[in-house]
Structures are given as C-alpha cells and as structure tokens.
Design a protein around this motif. Structure first.
Motif, PDB file in Angstrom:
ATOM      1  N   SER A   1      57.087  98.607  23.234  1.00 43.61           N
ATOM      2  CA  SER A   1      57.028  97.147  23.149  1.00 43.61           C
ATOM      3  C   SER A   1      57.237  96.688  21.712  1.00 43.61           C
ATOM      4  O   SER A   1      56.771  97.332  20.773  1.00 43.61           O
ATOM      5  CB  SER A   1      55.656  96.663  23.649  1.00 43.61           C
ATOM      6  N   TYR A   2      57.970  95.577  21.558  1.00 42.44           N
ATOM      7  CA  TYR A   2      58.158  94.965  20.239  1.00 42.44           C
ATOM      8  C   TYR A   2      57.964  93.469  20.378  1.00 42.44           C
ATOM      9  O   TYR A   2      58.762  92.780  21.016  1.00 42.44           O
ATOM     10  CB  TYR A   2      59.551  95.294  19.689  1.00 42.44           C
ATOM     11  N   LEU A   3      56.900  92.977  19.773  1.00 44.27           N
ATOM     12  CA  LEU A   3      56.625  91.544  19.742  1.00 44.27           C
ATOM     13  C   LEU A   3      56.970  91.007  18.363  1.00 44.27           C
ATOM     14  O   LEU A   3      56.467  91.486  17.347  1.00 44.27           O
ATOM     15  CB  LEU A   3      55.140  91.268  20.044  1.00 44.27           C
ATOM     16  N   LEU A   4      57.849  90.011  18.321  1.00 41.07           N
ATOM     17  CA  LEU A   4      58.223  89.349  17.081  1.00 41.07           C
ATOM     18  C   LEU A   4      57.801  87.890  17.173  1.00 41.07           C
ATOM     19  O   LEU A   4      58.291  87.152  18.034  1.00 41.07           O
ATOM     20  CB  LEU A   4      59.735  89.445  16.842  1.00 41.07           C
ATOM     21  N   ASP A   5      56.874  87.509  16.323  1.00 39.42           N
ATOM     22  CA  ASP A   5      56.366  86.140  16.333  1.00 39.42           C
ATOM     23  C   ASP A   5      55.884  85.742  17.732  1.00 39.42           C
ATOM     24  O   ASP A   5      56.111  84.627  18.201  1.00 39.42           O
ATOM     25  CB  ASP A   5      57.449  85.178  15.838  1.00 39.42           C
ATOM     26  N   GLY A   6      55.258  86.729  18.426  1.00 38.80           N
ATOM     27  CA  GLY A   6      54.683  86.483  19.739  1.00 38.80           C
ATOM     28  C   GLY A   6      55.635  86.625  20.906  1.00 38.80           C
ATOM     29  O   GLY A   6      55.233  86.469  22.060  1.00 38.80           O
ATOM     30  N   THR A   7      56.908  86.954  20.641  1.00 38.72           N
ATOM     31  CA  THR A   7      57.917  87.066  21.693  1.00 38.72           C
ATOM     32  C   THR A   7      58.339  88.512  21.868  1.00 38.72           C
ATOM     33  O   THR A   7      58.662  89.193  20.896  1.00 38.72           O
ATOM     34  CB  THR A   7      59.153  86.209  21.346  1.00 38.72           C
ATOM     35  N   GLU A   8      58.335  88.992  23.107  1.00 38.17           N
ATOM     36  CA  GLU A   8      58.791  90.352  23.397  1.00 38.17           C
ATOM     37  C   GLU A   8      60.310  90.431  23.251  1.00 38.17           C
ATOM     38  O   GLU A   8      61.040  89.672  23.889  1.00 38.17           O
ATOM     39  CB  GLU A   8      58.387  90.753  24.819  1.00 38.17           C
ATOM     40  N   VAL A   9      60.779  91.327  22.392  1.00 32.67           N
ATOM     41  CA  VAL A   9      62.220  91.412  22.146  1.00 32.67           C
ATOM     42  C   VAL A   9      62.803  92.778  22.496  1.00 32.67           C
ATOM     43  O   VAL A   9      64.015  92.971  22.428  1.00 32.67           O
ATOM     44  CB  VAL A   9      62.559  91.089  20.671  1.00 32.67           C
ATOM     45  N   ALA A  10      61.965  93.735  22.888  1.00 33.80           N
ATOM     46  CA  ALA A  10      62.447  95.111  23.068  1.00 33.80           C
ATOM     47  C   ALA A  10      63.513  95.229  24.148  1.00 33.80           C
ATOM     48  O   ALA A  10      64.356  96.116  24.090  1.00 33.80           O
ATOM     49  CB  ALA A  10      61.276  96.041  23.382  1.00 33.80           C
ATOM     50  N   GLU A  11      63.489  94.334  25.138  1.00 38.58           N
ATOM     51  CA  GLU A  11      64.433  94.465  26.254  1.00 38.58           C
ATOM     52  C   GLU A  11      65.420  93.299  26.317  1.00 38.58           C
ATOM     53  O   GLU A  11      65.994  93.038  27.376  1.00 38.58           O
ATOM     54  CB  GLU A  11      63.651  94.580  27.564  1.00 38.58           C
ATOM     55  N   ARG A  12      65.641  92.624  25.227  1.00 34.34           N
ATOM     56  CA  ARG A  12      66.586  91.510  25.209  1.00 34.34           C
ATOM     57  C   ARG A  12      68.027  92.006  25.242  1.00 34.34           C
ATOM     58  O   ARG A  12      68.333  93.113  24.813  1.00 34.34           O
ATOM     59  CB  ARG A  12      66.358  90.647  23.958  1.00 34.34           C
ATOM     60  N   THR A  13      68.920  91.147  25.702  1.00 32.75           N
ATOM     61  CA  THR A  13      70.343  91.470  25.727  1.00 32.75           C
ATOM     62  C   THR A  13      70.919  91.369  24.311  1.00 32.75           C
ATOM     63  O   THR A  13      70.313  90.744  23.428  1.00 32.75           O
ATOM     64  CB  THR A  13      71.104  90.486  26.626  1.00 32.75           C
ATOM     65  N   PRO A  14      72.098  91.947  24.062  1.00 32.20           N
ATOM     66  CA  PRO A  14      72.707  91.824  22.738  1.00 32.20           C
ATOM     67  C   PRO A  14      72.896  90.376  22.297  1.00 32.20           C
ATOM     68  O   PRO A  14      72.699  90.051  21.123  1.00 32.20           O
ATOM     69  CB  PRO A  14      74.058  92.541  22.911  1.00 32.20           C
ATOM     70  N   THR A  15      73.262  89.494  23.226  1.00 34.87           N
ATOM     71  CA  THR A  15      73.437  88.077  22.879  1.00 34.87           C
ATOM     72  C   THR A  15      72.116  87.453  22.467  1.00 34.87           C
ATOM     73  O   THR A  15      72.035  86.690  21.485  1.00 34.87           O
ATOM     74  CB  THR A  15      74.030  87.308  24.067  1.00 34.87           C
ATOM     75  N   GLU A  16      71.062  87.779  23.215  1.00 37.05           N
ATOM     76  CA  GLU A  16      69.742  87.247  22.882  1.00 37.05           C
ATOM     77  C   GLU A  16      69.248  87.793  21.543  1.00 37.05           C
ATOM     78  O   GLU A  16      68.644  87.062  20.748  1.00 37.05           O
ATOM     79  CB  GLU A  16      68.747  87.597  23.996  1.00 37.05           C
ATOM     80  N   LEU A  17      69.524  89.066  21.286  1.00 40.74           N
ATOM     81  CA  LEU A  17      69.119  89.661  20.014  1.00 40.74           C
ATOM     82  C   LEU A  17      69.850  89.001  18.844  1.00 40.74           C
ATOM     83  O   LEU A  17      69.258  88.772  17.785  1.00 40.74           O
ATOM     84  CB  LEU A  17      69.393  91.165  20.021  1.00 40.74           C
ATOM     85  N   ALA A  18      71.124  88.690  19.028  1.00 44.67           N
ATOM     86  CA  ALA A  18      71.881  88.016  17.974  1.00 44.67           C
ATOM     87  C   ALA A  18      71.281  86.650  17.658  1.00 44.67           C
ATOM     88  O   ALA A  18      71.195  86.243  16.489  1.00 44.67           O
ATOM     89  CB  ALA A  18      73.347  87.878  18.393  1.00 44.67           C
ATOM     90  N   LYS A  19      70.847  85.942  18.677  1.00 44.62           N
ATOM     91  CA  LYS A  19      70.235  84.625  18.484  1.00 44.62           C
ATOM     92  C   LYS A  19      68.912  84.763  17.728  1.00 44.62           C
ATOM     93  O   LYS A  19      68.625  83.990  16.801  1.00 44.62           O
ATOM     94  CB  LYS A  19      70.006  83.946  19.833  1.00 44.62           C
TER      95      LYS A  19
END
Length: 247
Positions: A64-82
């Motif tokens: 799990s990776y929470l960044l500023d309270g948001t889980e980002v570990a399973e985001r899509t490449p487009t979401e990660l770019a944003k």
C-alpha cells in the motif's frame, strides 16, 4: 494525525532471466509534512526503486502507498501522471531540462501541462521562482548557457512551479562540483526550513548530512531509520550511522 507519505509492506520484484530480483522486500515507512529525509545505501540496495515508487514513476508489485491520504499503489499510468503533476516535484541528477528552451520556459512547463494559470500568471510565477533560486537575470538563458549548478537551480524552480507538498531529489548533486553541491544543498535546506517536504536519494555522507532524517537500505530492506531527534548530524556521524546500519 495522517502522514504525508505512508507505505506499508511494499514489495517490488523484477524478473531478470529466470530469477526474481526483490528490489523492495516488505518495506514500511512514513514521512510527515516538512521532513527532510535522505535515503542511503549502496547500488542495488533499493533506494532508487523506492524513490521511483514514491514519486509515482513506478508501481509496486504489492503493498500500500498512501500519498496525502490517497491510495496510489494501484492507479493507472494516466492517474499517476496527474498525481505527479499536481502533488510532486522532481529534481534529477541529470537536470532533465529541455535543451533548446530558456530557463523561464523550462520552469513554466509543469503549469503548461496543468493549465491552472493564465499566461501572465504563469510567467510571473516562473520569474519569481527563478529569482528565489538566485537566477534573476538568467531567465532567457538556455541550459547550454548555464553552469551545472545553475541548471540544477532551474530544475528546483521547475519542481516548485505547481506548489507540490513534496519534492523528490535523486542524487541532486551527482553531476556537480563541490562548490555547486554546497550551494544546492543550502537551497534545499532553506526550502526544508520553509516547510517543504524533501525526500532525497544520495550515497554521499556529506550530502546526506544536510537532511534531518536518514534511512539506510540494503537488499531491498530498511536497515535503519534514524529520525534525527538529536538534531542535524555531522558528516562523520552520518558515515558512522551508515556503517553501523550495514555491519
């Protein structure tokens, strides 16, 4: 209190031939707002892999990776770019500036992708940031017309363009001479004192000494996490900390 960065039981496994390589092996760590953290370790220890995942440039195999309270570990490449563009700033060893573009235009780039500011607002902010990093009067210079230290200052200004809560720095002084390295690290210290969170990978004890917290890695694991309760360490103290962690 929630942490700005929190990773839990993170694994990253690469398949090299028939053998799996565990770049991260069950890492858990958190970083609070305003911390200045140095991640240390030899080549292959996992420090750059961890920085790439924290910076949403790579994804973990599990964890799990929470960044500023948001889980980002399973985001899509487009979401990660944003997420990268909205929340993160990056400073790299090789500066990564556009070679035929002026310092001012290089700094403006993150907001060109975001489109939050008008042209005049974007230009004014970029000018202010270049002045902030000591480059007033060099706005029209291309990277080839700037020294290595000046190019890294442009990169720092660019990293700050979108007001990110955290700046990631990967060996930010690796291509600089001693004088330029000191100037860049003094600038990072100033930014840290202003409340900007900085997570930096380095293998150099004298550079790591600018940080207030030191994480030492080996074979994909955290061997020591010294949160610096005793204040900033000397270079010799950092070297001793790393030696003890890896012995």
């Amino acid at each position: 209190m929630s942490h700005l960065i929190e990773i839990r039981d993170m694994h990253k496994v690469y398949a090299i031939g028939d053998e799996p390589v565990r770049a991260l092996d069950g890492v858990s760590v958190s970083v609070d707002e305003g911390e200045f953290v140095a991640i240390m370790g030899s080549s292959g220890s996992g420090k750059s892999t961890m920085l790439n995942i924290l910076g949403c440039l790579d994804v973990p195999t599990s964890g799990s990776y929470l960044l500023d309270g948001t889980e980002v570990a399973e985001r899509t490449p487009t979401e990660l770019a944003k997420i990268r563009n909205e929340k993160l700033g990056f400073v790299f060893q090789n500066f990564n500036l556009l070679p035929r573009t002026s310092a001012l235009e290089n700094v403006e780039l993150p907001d060109l992708y975001m489109g939050r500011l008008s042209h005049s607002e974007r230009r004014e902010r970029a000018m202010q940031l270049l002045a902030r990093v000591g480059l007033r009067g060099r706005e029209g210079h291309t990277p080839a017309q700037l020294s290595g230290g000046q190019q890294q200052r442009v990169a720092i200004a660019r990293a700050l363009m979108n007001n990110p809560p955290v700046v990631f720095a990967d060996e930010p002084t690796g291509n600089l001479d001693t004088k330029s390295s000191i100037e860049i690290m003094d600038l990072f210290s100033e930014l840290s004192n202003e409340g900007i969170t900085i997570v930096m990978v380095t293998h150099e004890d004298d550079i790591a000494a600018y940080a207030k917290r030191h994480i030492v890695m080996r074979d994909g694991k955290i061997m020591r996490d010294d949160k610096g309760e005793g204040g900033r360490k000397t270079v010799d103290e950092v070297a001793r900390l790393v030696k003890e962690a890896l012995s």
